[in-house]
Design a protein around this motif. Structure first.
Motif, PDB file in Angstrom:
ATOM      1  N   ASN A   1       5.233  16.600  18.907  1.00  0.00           N
ATOM      2  CA  ASN A   1       6.594  16.185  17.896  1.00  0.00           C
ATOM      3  C   ASN A   1       7.103  14.694  17.738  1.00  0.00           C
ATOM      4  N   VAL A   2       7.029  14.153  16.596  1.00  0.00           N
ATOM      5  CA  VAL A   2       7.511  12.892  16.463  1.00  0.00           C
ATOM      6  C   VAL A   2       8.883  12.908  15.602  1.00  0.00           C
ATOM      7  N   LYS A   3      10.029  12.279  16.404  1.00  0.00           N
ATOM      8  CA  LYS A   3      10.953  11.919  15.497  1.00  0.00           C
ATOM      9  C   LYS A   3      11.329  10.416  15.155  1.00  0.00           C
ATOM     10  N   ALA A   4      11.305  10.090  13.990  1.00  0.00           N
ATOM     11  CA  ALA A   4      11.053   8.511  13.784  1.00  0.00           C
ATOM     12  C   ALA A   4      11.862   8.320  12.446  1.00  0.00           C
ATOM     13  N   TYR A   5      13.118   8.727  12.370  1.00  0.00           N
ATOM     14  CA  TYR A   5      13.818   8.431  11.158  1.00  0.00           C
ATOM     15  C   TYR A   5      14.501   7.390  11.549  1.00  0.00           C
TER      16      TYR A   5
ATOM     17  N   ASN B   1      16.457   5.127  10.345  1.00  0.00           N
ATOM     18  CA  ASN B   1      18.201   4.748  10.657  1.00  0.00           C
ATOM     19  C   ASN B   1      18.727   5.497  11.615  1.00  0.00           C
ATOM     20  N   ASP B   2      18.116   6.381  12.262  1.00  0.00           N
ATOM     21  CA  ASP B   2      18.714   7.104  13.515  1.00  0.00           C
ATOM     22  C   ASP B   2      18.965   6.245  14.680  1.00  0.00           C
ATOM     23  N   ASP B   3      19.904   6.630  15.673  1.00  0.00           N
ATOM     24  CA  ASP B   3      19.830   5.718  16.736  1.00  0.00           C
ATOM     25  C   ASP B   3      19.198   6.223  17.745  1.00  0.00           C
ATOM     26  N   VAL B   4      18.385   7.445  17.907  1.00  0.00           N
ATOM     27  CA  VAL B   4      17.506   7.920  18.878  1.00  0.00           C
ATOM     28  C   VAL B   4      16.248   8.503  18.106  1.00  0.00           C
ATOM     29  N   LEU B   5      15.278   7.911  18.593  1.00  0.00           N
ATOM     30  CA  LEU B   5      13.788   8.294  18.103  1.00  0.00           C
ATOM     31  C   LEU B   5      13.135   8.611  19.275  1.00  0.00           C
ATOM     32  N   SER B   6      12.262   9.825  19.079  1.00  0.00           N
ATOM     33  CA  SER B   6      11.605  10.318  20.035  1.00  0.00           C
ATOM     34  C   SER B   6      10.104  10.770  19.907  1.00  0.00           C
ATOM     35  N   THR B   7       9.425  10.983  20.895  1.00  0.00           N
ATOM     36  CA  THR B   7       8.054  11.792  20.773  1.00  0.00           C
ATOM     37  C   THR B   7       7.898  12.634  22.028  1.00  0.00           C
ATOM     38  N   THR B   8       7.733  13.878  21.881  1.00  0.00           N
ATOM     39  CA  THR B   8       7.584  14.970  22.653  1.00  0.00           C
ATOM     40  C   THR B   8       5.952  15.696  22.737  1.00  0.00           C
TER      41      THR B   8
END
Length: 347
Positions: free
Chosen positions: A195-199, A201-208
């Motif tokens: 899973n990739v979270k890469a918005y 303008n968000d303050d937290v980005l992640s890849t799981t």
């Protein structure tokens, strides 16, 4: 079973029938719906269009025609430091009308001009999620307000994808590396699920990482390259504003529940110690609304829990039951304010 209106339930099951994902219970319900001659006729017309569309090459998709036909058949509806648990929401939700949203997939195709490559974009707008199978048979689930794009050589000369937003990938193993490019970092993998979270303008980005292995890299403002190789149930996090992230290195988290990180694709809204301010960013994307805080102190309240396929009103009611929050919904604007009469219970 979802307690939706009959017409909405029919088309919810129709979408699952087209994707061959009906449960045994839903199959019986679906068969009952298809005994209605008018509905069966409408569904057969939609099915013909669906079958034709799935055989078209990406560059031949007629976005305008597809959009009009689908919208004519399906009534899409919006999906519907103190810490608080919303686990008891389920007891409340059990007596509240259920809600489900039909996802809409938007295709945008750019044709070759001045020698430039053809580009295909697949987008899940605000208020929707979608699933697509790529030309190399890899699967991608897009969360609300997310999009991917790739060129006409994808699956042949390359497997490069650009991502904006959040997506879950289940990648087929091939000799050609599968690469994902975001505004902040790049990912390379041969075959895996993650899973990739890469918005941006968000303050937290992640890849799981769920299974397999992958390599994540980013170039820092100093010119050095930060690189991490993930193992299953590990997660890398990048924090800060877009400008701050240029100088930040990845933070590695181990022993993560990888499946839970991607449960949004199965219709869950999950929060893990998140502030109300961050939770409202998810709400804005999921329900296509704007959230306004009348009292800034509410932003610091934190929540933990998971709920599935609830309407906007039900989610807001859940917040009101577990914290001193009052809300007002005016079309697409939600206003949150402090409930002073219950504030003392949460101090």
């Amino acid at each position: 079973m979802q307690n939706t209106e009959p017409a909405e339930r029919q088309w919810y099951l129709a979408a699952k029938a087209l994707s061959s994902s009906l449960t045994s219970e839903e199959q019986m319900e679906w068969e009952a719906f298809t005994r209605n001659e008018k509905f069966r006729h409408d569904f057969e017309q939609l099915k013909k269009h669906w079958n034709v569309a799935t055989t078209l090459p990406y560059a031949d998709i007629n976005k305008e025609a597809d959009w009009e036909i689908v919208l004519g058949k399906i009534k899409a509806k919006k999906p519907t430091k103190q810490n608080f648990s919303i686990g008891k929401i389920w007891r409340v939700a059990a007596v509240i009308t259920g809600f489900i949203a039909l996802s809409i997939i938007a295709w945008n195709v750019g044709f070759k001009r001045n020698g430039q490559a053809i580009a295909t974009m697949i987008q899940a707008p605000k208020g929707a999620r979608t699933h697509v199978v790529l030309p190399d048979s890899s699967s991608v689930w897009l969360n609300a307000e997310s999009k991917i794009s790739f060129d006409q050589h994808f699956g042949k000369d390359n497997r490069d994808i650009t991502l904006e937003g959040e997506a879950f990938f289940d990648v087929e193993k091939e000799a050609v590396p599968f690469q994902i490019h975001t505004a902040d970092f790049d990912i390379e993998v041969l075959g895996t699920a993650f899973n990739v979270k890469a918005y941006h303008n968000d303050d937290v980005l992640s890849t799981t990482l769920i299974r397999g292995s992958l390599r994540i890299s980013k170039e820092n403002s100093s010119g050095t390259v930060d690189q991490v190789v993930l193992k299953p149930n590990e997660k890398v996090v990048l924090r800060g504003t877009p400008q701050e992230r240029l100088a930040q290195s990845f933070a590695l988290e181990k022993n993560i529940d990888g499946q839970a990180e991607a449960d949004w694709k199965d219709g869950w809204l999950t929060v893990r110690g998140e502030s109300l301010q961050d939770l409202c960013k998810k709400i804005e994307r999921l329900y296509n609304v704007t959230v306004r805080f009348e009292d800034e102190s509410l932003k610091s309240y934190h929540y933990t829990g998971r709920i599935q396929q609830l309407s906007l009103e039900q989610v807001l009611n859940a917040l009101a039951l577990t914290s001193p929050v009052m809300f007002n919904v005016n079309e697409k604007e939600v206003t949150l304010r402090l409930n002073k009469s219950t504030q003392s219970k949460y101090q």
